[in-house]
Scaffold this active site. Structure first.
Site, mmCIF file in Angstrom:
data_model
loop_
_atom_site.group_PDB
_atom_site.id
_atom_site.type_symbol
_atom_site.label_atom_id
_atom_site.label_comp_id
_atom_site.label_asym_id
_atom_site.label_seq_id
_atom_site.Cartn_x
_atom_site.Cartn_y
_atom_site.Cartn_z
ATOM 1 N N ASP A 1 66.668 113.761 80.819
ATOM 2 C CA ASP A 1 66.392 114.964 80.039
ATOM 3 C C ASP A 1 65.000 114.997 79.430
ATOM 4 O O ASP A 1 64.588 116.008 78.879
ATOM 5 C CB ASP A 1 67.428 115.106 78.907
ATOM 6 C CG ASP A 1 68.803 115.401 79.462
ATOM 7 O OD1 ASP A 1 68.895 116.284 80.321
ATOM 8 O OD2 ASP A 1 69.769 114.736 79.048
ATOM 9 N N HIS B 1 74.301 114.983 75.247
ATOM 10 C CA HIS B 1 74.581 114.956 76.695
ATOM 11 C C HIS B 1 73.628 115.957 77.368
ATOM 12 O O HIS B 1 72.421 115.841 77.224
ATOM 13 C CB HIS B 1 76.078 115.304 76.851
ATOM 14 C CG HIS B 1 76.676 115.017 78.184
ATOM 15 N ND1 HIS B 1 76.043 114.337 79.183
ATOM 16 C CD2 HIS B 1 77.897 115.337 78.698
ATOM 17 C CE1 HIS B 1 76.841 114.242 80.241
ATOM 18 N NE2 HIS B 1 77.983 114.855 79.974
ATOM 19 N N HIS C 1 70.232 105.586 76.878
ATOM 20 C CA HIS C 1 71.331 105.936 77.772
ATOM 21 C C HIS C 1 72.428 104.887 77.634
ATOM 22 O O HIS C 1 72.128 103.719 77.442
ATOM 23 C CB HIS C 1 70.836 105.986 79.227
ATOM 24 C CG HIS C 1 71.751 106.742 80.126
ATOM 25 N ND1 HIS C 1 72.839 106.172 80.720
ATOM 26 C CD2 HIS C 1 71.745 108.045 80.484
ATOM 27 C CE1 HIS C 1 73.461 107.092 81.429
ATOM 28 N NE2 HIS C 1 72.834 108.242 81.302
HETATM 29 N N1 CMC Z 1 66.426 107.266 69.479
HETATM 30 C C1 CMC Z 1 66.415 106.276 68.576
HETATM 31 N N2 CMC Z 1 67.316 105.279 68.557
HETATM 32 C C2 CMC Z 1 68.256 105.273 69.506
HETATM 33 C C3 CMC Z 1 68.320 106.270 70.501
HETATM 34 C C4 CMC Z 1 67.349 107.300 70.461
HETATM 35 N N3 CMC Z 1 67.348 108.257 71.365
HETATM 36 N N4 CMC Z 1 69.356 106.020 71.316
HETATM 37 C C5 CMC Z 1 69.934 104.913 70.861
HETATM 38 N N5 CMC Z 1 69.268 104.445 69.766
HETATM 39 C C6 CMC Z 1 69.537 103.227 69.002
HETATM 40 C C7 CMC Z 1 70.752 103.382 68.118
HETATM 41 O O1 CMC Z 1 70.409 103.866 66.852
HETATM 42 C C8 CMC Z 1 71.302 101.998 68.112
HETATM 43 O O2 CMC Z 1 70.495 101.229 67.245
HETATM 44 P P1 CMC Z 1 71.188 100.102 66.284
HETATM 45 O O3 CMC Z 1 71.704 99.067 67.235
HETATM 46 O O4 CMC Z 1 70.076 99.625 65.396
HETATM 47 O O5 CMC Z 1 72.280 100.796 65.535
HETATM 48 C C9 CMC Z 1 71.024 101.470 69.516
HETATM 49 O O6 CMC Z 1 69.880 102.213 69.958
HETATM 50 C C10 CMC Z 1 72.181 101.671 70.492
HETATM 51 O O7 CMC Z 1 72.526 103.050 70.473
HETATM 52 P P2 CMC Z 1 74.003 103.624 70.711
HETATM 53 O O8 CMC Z 1 74.149 104.899 69.952
HETATM 54 O O9 CMC Z 1 75.001 102.529 70.470
HETATM 55 O O10 CMC Z 1 73.970 103.908 72.260
HETATM 56 P P3 CMC Z 1 75.000 104.816 73.026
HETATM 57 O O11 CMC Z 1 75.167 104.198 74.361
HETATM 58 O O12 CMC Z 1 76.240 105.061 72.230
HETATM 59 O O13 CMC Z 1 74.235 106.223 73.126
HETATM 60 C C11 CMC Z 1 72.947 108.030 73.914
HETATM 61 C C12 CMC Z 1 73.638 106.702 74.289
HETATM 62 C C13 CMC Z 1 72.384 108.668 75.189
HETATM 63 C C14 CMC Z 1 73.999 108.990 73.311
HETATM 64 C C15 CMC Z 1 71.821 107.745 72.886
HETATM 65 O O14 CMC Z 1 70.854 106.897 73.476
HETATM 66 C C16 CMC Z 1 71.178 109.029 72.361
HETATM 67 O O15 CMC Z 1 71.683 109.606 71.395
HETATM 68 N N6 CMC Z 1 70.042 109.482 72.994
HETATM 69 C C17 CMC Z 1 69.418 110.741 72.596
HETATM 70 C C18 CMC Z 1 70.146 111.911 73.256
HETATM 71 C C19 CMC Z 1 69.855 112.001 74.744
HETATM 72 O O16 CMC Z 1 68.727 111.909 75.178
HETATM 73 N N7 CMC Z 1 70.927 112.223 75.526
HETATM 74 C C20 CMC Z 1 70.818 112.394 76.990
HETATM 75 C C21 CMC Z 1 71.437 111.247 77.719
HETATM 76 S S1 CMC Z 1 71.055 111.220 79.461
HETATM 77 C C22 CMC Z 1 71.767 112.619 80.155
HETATM 78 C C23 CMC Z 1 73.189 112.845 79.814
HETATM 79 O O17 CMC Z 1 74.004 111.945 79.639
HETATM 80 O O18 CMC Z 1 73.543 114.014 79.751
#
Ligand code: CMC
Length: 429
Positions: free
Chosen positions: A363, A268, A307
């Site tokens: 971010d 986050h 996201h």
């Molecule tokens: N790098 C590589 N793969 C990713 C990433 C990433 N940053 N984010 C998602 N994926 C992949 C994930 O592995 C999954 O692949 P598969 O379908 O093959 O299993 C697919 O994309 C869907 O991901 P998810 O985990 O189901 O998506 P989510 O909506 O639960 O997670 C997130 C959203 C923001 C937590 C995630 O994208 C992430 O961990 N990003 C990196 C951390 C980050 O930058 N966070 C800041 C978010 S914006 C500001 C805020 O909210 O504070």
């Protein structure tokens, strides 16, 4: 004529139910009537991590994740970032309308009046180790404020609610800057009421021995815009925590300490800190392709990418990229930007990221700017928490005045043992 209902047939019983549809949603409570036997509890929906559950109706922030749209109270984020000050946007988010000149001046006056901290807060800070993470200190100090304002527990009193919201918007930058100076071992720098919200924050952070700190106008404006971009983002993890904790009708300081704790996490608001660590680890543009391969192999995530809601370029990241150029003209170029741009270029051409609709989020570039401004990485989540205070409070007040809301208390699907016989200690394995 189309009917605004959903017809559900339960194949276990053959019974059919008509569920009303409002705003493209059905009410989870309408599922409860679906039973196999009269004494069944009734059907629930199962949605770990709330991936497809609206927990509230809200009139504050609108996001269209597919199109990359973000609006506060109906106004596009681009227009607000270009034309407003942060306090103007804070007023808008909390009150619902943009302030008139007179209303804005009055609001700015209230903020200045509440900008100081009780001196005992300094003793609390002194109890932390020299290398304490500023976000940990901020969370603790926000919680501690509830003990200074015990009347804050009267959450149903409109005037008192407004007062606590003004106090928090005013005091959080002071807490944040004091936490930074504690780590640095610098004497605490008191607020300067003649400066803007962002300008004063820079003053409290960076003033040394000079009698009057004069912020660089480009950095002051850049910070103000960064604050605008982070002010609210509807039902994210931190805001959901604020609403959930606040739904127990605890005071807003205690609830906000919980929201800030949620924000601290690397998935986050802690992601901006994690992005910087990642860029430093990559080290050079040549290393970018191999790093991306490791991400694709599932070794780790690309921080600052992806996201839950945006499946398009995060509109905030676009604006931040523009700010970066202005800031670097003042501070000099940050070489990590080149690595970030190369990372973005390669990722956006790669099937792994394209097919999953993973784009840079807010971010990805913010940390590079904060670093150029002279902030240590550990301050980055704190920089997120300062403006998000506004969103948390607006969402908290909306929750309290929403007659449909009650204490947040999800259900579960129990997967543990059925009833078991107690085992005396001497008979356990
Ligand atoms: N790098 C590589 N793969 C990713 C990433 C990433 N940053 N984010 C998602 N994926 C992949 C994930 O592995 C999954 O692949 P598969 O379908 O093959 O299993 C697919 O994309 C869907 O991901 P998810 O985990 O189901 O998506 P989510 O909506 O639960 O997670 C997130 C959203 C923001 C937590 C995630 O994208 C992430 O961990 N990003 C990196 C951390 C980050 O930058 N966070 C800041 C978010 S914006 C500001 C805020 O909210 O504070």
């Amino acid at each position: 004529m189309t009917q605004e209902t959903l017809t559900v047939t339960d194949n276990r019983t053959g019974r059919t139910y008509e569920l009303p549809i409002t705003d493209d949603t059905i009410r989870a409570m309408d599922l409860r009537q679906i039973k196999v036997h009269e004494d069944d509890f009734g059907m629930m929906s199962y949605d770990p991590a709330f991936k497809n559950t609206a927990s509230t109706r809200s009139a504050i922030t609108y996001i269209d994740g597919e199109k990359g749209i973000l609006r506060y109270r109906g106004y596009p984020i681009q227009d607000l970032a270009q034309n407003c000050t942060f306090l103007e946007v804070a007023y808008l988010i909390i009150d619902g309308e943009l302030p008139t000149q007179a209303q804005l001046e009055e609001y700015e006056g209230y903020i200045k009046r509440h900008i100081l901290l009780h001196e005992n807060i300094k003793q609390l800070l002194d109890g932390f180790r020299y290398n304490a993470h500023p976000m940990g200190m901020l969370i603790s100090m926000i919680a501690a404020l509830s003990t200074f304002y015990p009347e804050a527990r009267l959450v149903d009193d409109f005037e008192l609610r407004q007062l606590q919201m003004t106090r928090l918007v005013a005091k959080v930058p002071t807490l944040a800057a004091f936490a930074y100076r504690h780590v640095k071992g610098f004497p605490y720098a008191y607020p300067d009421p003649d400066l803007s919200y962002a300008g004063n924050f820079l003053n409290m952070m960076f003033r040394r021995a000079e009698p009057n700190y004069v912020p660089n106008p480009v950095l002051e404006r850049a910070l103000d815009v960064l604050f605008i971009l982070h002010a609210d983002h509807e039902q994210n993890c931190g805001t959901n925590a604020m609403r959930a904790i606040g739904s127990s009708r605890v005071d807003p300081y205690s609830a906000m300490a919980g929201a800030a704790a949620a924000l601290y996490g690397p998935l986050h608001g802690g992601a901006n800190e994690a992005v910087l660590r990642m860029l430093e680890e990559i080290g050079s543009m040549e290393e970018v392709p191999s790093y991306v391969e490791r991400v694709k192999a599932g070794e780790f995530r690309l921080m600052g990418f992806g996201h839950r809601v945006y499946k398009n370029y995060d509109p905030r990241a676009k604006i931040i990229k523009q700010i970066a150029d202005e800031v670097f003209e003042v501070t000099g170029h940050n070489p990590l930007l080149d690595i970030a741009l190369e990372l973005e270029r390669i990722a956006l051409e790669d099937e792994y990221f394209v097919s999953r609709k993973l784009y840079p989020n807010v971010d990805f570039y913010s940390g590079i700017i904060y670093q150029a401004m002279g902030l240590p990485k550990t301050m980055f989540p704190v920089m997120f928490a300062i403006p998000r205070t506004v969103g948390w409070l607006a969402q908290w007040a909306e929750m309290l005045t929403d007659s449909e809301q009650a204490i947040a208390r999800p259900r579960q699907v129990y997967t543990g043992y059925g009833e078991r016989d107690y085992i005396p200690m001497d008979q356990r394995d």
